[in-house]
Write a protein that holds these residues in place. Structure first.
Motif, PDB file in Angstrom:
ATOM      1  N   ASP A 163       0.818  -1.213   0.000  1.00  0.00           N
ATOM      2  CA  ASP A 163       0.000   0.000   0.000  1.00  0.00           C
ATOM      3  C   ASP A 163       0.854   1.267   0.000  1.00  0.00           C
ATOM      4  O   ASP A 163       0.302   2.375  -0.043  1.00  0.00           O
ATOM      5  CB  ASP A 163      -0.926   0.022   1.229  1.00  0.00           C
ATOM      6  CG  ASP A 163      -1.971  -1.080   1.190  1.00  0.00           C
ATOM      7  OD1 ASP A 163      -2.354  -1.473   0.063  1.00  0.00           O
ATOM      8  OD2 ASP A 163      -2.376  -1.557   2.267  1.00  0.00           O
ATOM      9  N   ARG A 164       2.170   1.124   0.064  1.00  0.00           N
ATOM     10  CA  ARG A 164       3.049   2.287   0.147  1.00  0.00           C
ATOM     11  C   ARG A 164       3.335   2.857  -1.235  1.00  0.00           C
ATOM     12  O   ARG A 164       3.719   2.129  -2.151  1.00  0.00           O
ATOM     13  CB  ARG A 164       4.373   1.906   0.816  1.00  0.00           C
ATOM     14  CG  ARG A 164       4.255   1.538   2.279  1.00  0.00           C
ATOM     15  CD  ARG A 164       3.923   2.749   3.141  1.00  0.00           C
ATOM     16  NE  ARG A 164       4.908   3.805   3.026  1.00  0.00           N
ATOM     17  CZ  ARG A 164       6.024   3.880   3.769  1.00  0.00           C
ATOM     18  NH1 ARG A 164       6.299   2.921   4.650  1.00  0.00           N
ATOM     19  NH2 ARG A 164       6.854   4.898   3.623  1.00  0.00           N
ATOM     20  N   ARG A 165       3.158   4.159  -1.371  1.00  0.00           N
ATOM     21  CA  ARG A 165       3.543   4.864  -2.590  1.00  0.00           C
ATOM     22  C   ARG A 165       5.051   5.071  -2.542  1.00  0.00           C
ATOM     23  O   ARG A 165       5.562   5.678  -1.603  1.00  0.00           O
ATOM     24  CB  ARG A 165       2.829   6.202  -2.696  1.00  0.00           C
ATOM     25  CG  ARG A 165       1.300   6.103  -2.710  1.00  0.00           C
ATOM     26  CD  ARG A 165       0.693   7.500  -2.713  1.00  0.00           C
ATOM     27  NE  ARG A 165      -0.734   7.487  -2.495  1.00  0.00           N
ATOM     28  CZ  ARG A 165      -1.643   7.512  -3.470  1.00  0.00           C
ATOM     29  NH1 ARG A 165      -1.242   7.548  -4.727  1.00  0.00           N
ATOM     30  NH2 ARG A 165      -2.940   7.512  -3.188  1.00  0.00           N
ATOM     31  N   VAL A 166       5.753   4.589  -3.539  1.00  0.00           N
ATOM     32  CA  VAL A 166       7.213   4.561  -3.489  1.00  0.00           C
ATOM     33  C   VAL A 166       7.857   5.490  -4.523  1.00  0.00           C
ATOM     34  O   VAL A 166       8.843   6.160  -4.233  1.00  0.00           O
ATOM     35  CB  VAL A 166       7.717   3.116  -3.706  1.00  0.00           C
ATOM     36  CG1 VAL A 166       9.230   3.080  -3.804  1.00  0.00           C
ATOM     37  CG2 VAL A 166       7.229   2.226  -2.582  1.00  0.00           C
ATOM     38  N   ALA A 167       7.313   5.545  -5.728  1.00  0.00           N
ATOM     39  CA  ALA A 167       7.899   6.358  -6.786  1.00  0.00           C
ATOM     40  C   ALA A 167       6.817   6.731  -7.787  1.00  0.00           C
ATOM     41  O   ALA A 167       5.770   6.083  -7.865  1.00  0.00           O
ATOM     42  CB  ALA A 167       9.028   5.606  -7.490  1.00  0.00           C
ATOM     43  N   ALA A 168       7.076   7.777  -8.559  1.00  0.00           N
ATOM     44  CA  ALA A 168       6.122   8.189  -9.578  1.00  0.00           C
ATOM     45  C   ALA A 168       6.857   8.936 -10.682  1.00  0.00           C
ATOM     46  O   ALA A 168       7.949   9.482 -10.465  1.00  0.00           O
ATOM     47  CB  ALA A 168       5.027   9.064  -8.982  1.00  0.00           C
ATOM     48  N   GLU A 169       6.252   8.929 -11.859  1.00  0.00           N
ATOM     49  CA  GLU A 169       6.809   9.668 -12.991  1.00  0.00           C
ATOM     50  C   GLU A 169       5.663  10.279 -13.784  1.00  0.00           C
ATOM     51  O   GLU A 169       4.682   9.597 -14.109  1.00  0.00           O
ATOM     52  CB  GLU A 169       7.641   8.776 -13.890  1.00  0.00           C
ATOM     53  CG  GLU A 169       8.267   9.518 -15.050  1.00  0.00           C
ATOM     54  CD  GLU A 169       9.508   8.830 -15.607  1.00  0.00           C
ATOM     55  OE1 GLU A 169      10.272   9.477 -16.341  1.00  0.00           O
ATOM     56  OE2 GLU A 169       9.710   7.644 -15.299  1.00  0.00           O
ATOM     57  N   LEU A 170       5.788  11.573 -14.061  1.00  0.00           N
ATOM     58  CA  LEU A 170       4.788  12.284 -14.846  1.00  0.00           C
ATOM     59  C   LEU A 170       5.276  12.399 -16.280  1.00  0.00           C
ATOM     60  O   LEU A 170       6.407  12.832 -16.532  1.00  0.00           O
ATOM     61  CB  LEU A 170       4.543  13.673 -14.260  1.00  0.00           C
ATOM     62  CG  LEU A 170       3.436  14.476 -14.940  1.00  0.00           C
ATOM     63  CD1 LEU A 170       2.068  13.903 -14.600  1.00  0.00           C
ATOM     64  CD2 LEU A 170       3.502  15.945 -14.524  1.00  0.00           C
ATOM     65  N   PHE A 171       4.410  12.024 -17.220  1.00  0.00           N
ATOM     66  CA  PHE A 171       4.721  12.089 -18.638  1.00  0.00           C
ATOM     67  C   PHE A 171       3.837  13.122 -19.323  1.00  0.00           C
ATOM     68  O   PHE A 171       2.667  13.301 -18.957  1.00  0.00           O
ATOM     69  CB  PHE A 171       4.456  10.738 -19.317  1.00  0.00           C
ATOM     70  CG  PHE A 171       5.305   9.601 -18.844  1.00  0.00           C
ATOM     71  CD1 PHE A 171       6.472   9.248 -19.518  1.00  0.00           C
ATOM     72  CD2 PHE A 171       4.939   8.859 -17.729  1.00  0.00           C
ATOM     73  CE1 PHE A 171       7.250   8.187 -19.092  1.00  0.00           C
ATOM     74  CE2 PHE A 171       5.714   7.795 -17.297  1.00  0.00           C
ATOM     75  CZ  PHE A 171       6.868   7.461 -17.973  1.00  0.00           C
TER      76      PHE A 171
END
Length: 269
Positions: A163-171
């Motif tokens: 359930d942990r948000r770890v990384a993200a990338e916006l395109f």
């Protein structure tokens, strides 16, 4: 003068009718715009008029998915530096040993966007850069995503451990091309290589949806160069209406890049 968006602007060029023959000297154009100078960092294919104001060039990386994700993976084989599948599998096993589920999904959740910008702001401060104005950045991104323009939209890929948000990338998305714009992760999970896992799975999903290419942007970044299919040159420089200022900046720039690329500075870094 600076390109629209300044440090958010990853690729710069003049935009005009291809049939237009534009020959006005850049200094005259700047004066007509009531500007004394124009700074640029990632200019693609500068005209002869602007080329003499370019100080250096650097690679702009991209990933070719035109033949599908598996074809991209196969294209990386044969190079000992690019054992992608083995490395990604190792990182995934390491994460799965502590977390039950590893997933990457496309998200339109504003909390995911705020987490990304918070991580990016922390990363910027750690590197000595100006932190992001999160409120202003979110407003800009909402303006892009709500314009209803089918030629330009945003997409956000998110990596979770359980359930942990770890990384993200916006395109940025335009047609069948994605441009990797803002990437960051929670520093608490750095040992798991979250950026690598996020890249791998988001590229796989994008290819399955028909994306032909992912632009990764410019810079001397080992993460980008390691996984890129190829690159083309973009240019940095500073055009000025004053010859004296222009020459002074050129000398200062050459000194900076010479020091940056020297073995002494490389050891210090």
């Amino acid at each position: 003068g600076r390109p629209v968006g300044d440090h958010f602007n990853d690729l710069q060029s003049d935009i005009m009718d291809p049939s237009l023959q534009f020959s006005m000297p850049i200094e005259q154009l700047l004066k007509a715009c009531k500007l004394s100078s124009l700074r640029f960092r990632h200019w693609q294919s500068p005209s002869d008029n602007l080329r003499r104001h370019c100080w250096n060039s650097h690679p702009f990386y991209y990933i070719d998915l035109s033949e599908g994700f598996q074809a991209y993976v196969e294209s990386r084989r044969g190079s000992k530096r690019h054992k992608l599948r083995r490395e990604i599998d190792r990182l995934r096993r390491k994460a799965e040993a502590e977390f039950s589920t590893i997933s990457v999904q496309w998200s339109d959740d504003e909390e995911a966007l705020r987490n990304l910008l918070h991580w990016k702001s922390e990363q910027s401060q750690a590197m000595g850069w100006r932190p992001l104005d999160i409120g202003q950045t979110i407003a800009m991104l909402h303006a892009i995503s709500t314009r209803g323009n089918p030629q330009l939209s945003t997409r956000l890929a998110e990596l979770r451990f359980g359930d942990r948000r770890v990384a993200a990338e916006l395109f940025l998305a335009t047609g069948d091309i994605l441009h990797a714009w803002i990437r960051a992760y929670d520093a608490e999970f750095a040992k798991f290589g979250p950026g690598h896992m996020l890249f791998w799975e988001s590229a796989r999903q994008a290819a399955a949806e028909g994306v032909q290419r992912i632009d990764w942007g410019a810079g001397e970044d080992s993460f980008k160069s390691r996984y890129a299919s190829g690159a083309f040159p973009v240019h940095a420089g500073w055009a000025d209406t004053s010859m004296l200022r222009s020459n002074a900046r050129r000398v200062a720039s050459k000194l900076y890049y010479r020091c940056r690329d020297s073995s002494w500075l490389g050891r210090r870094r």
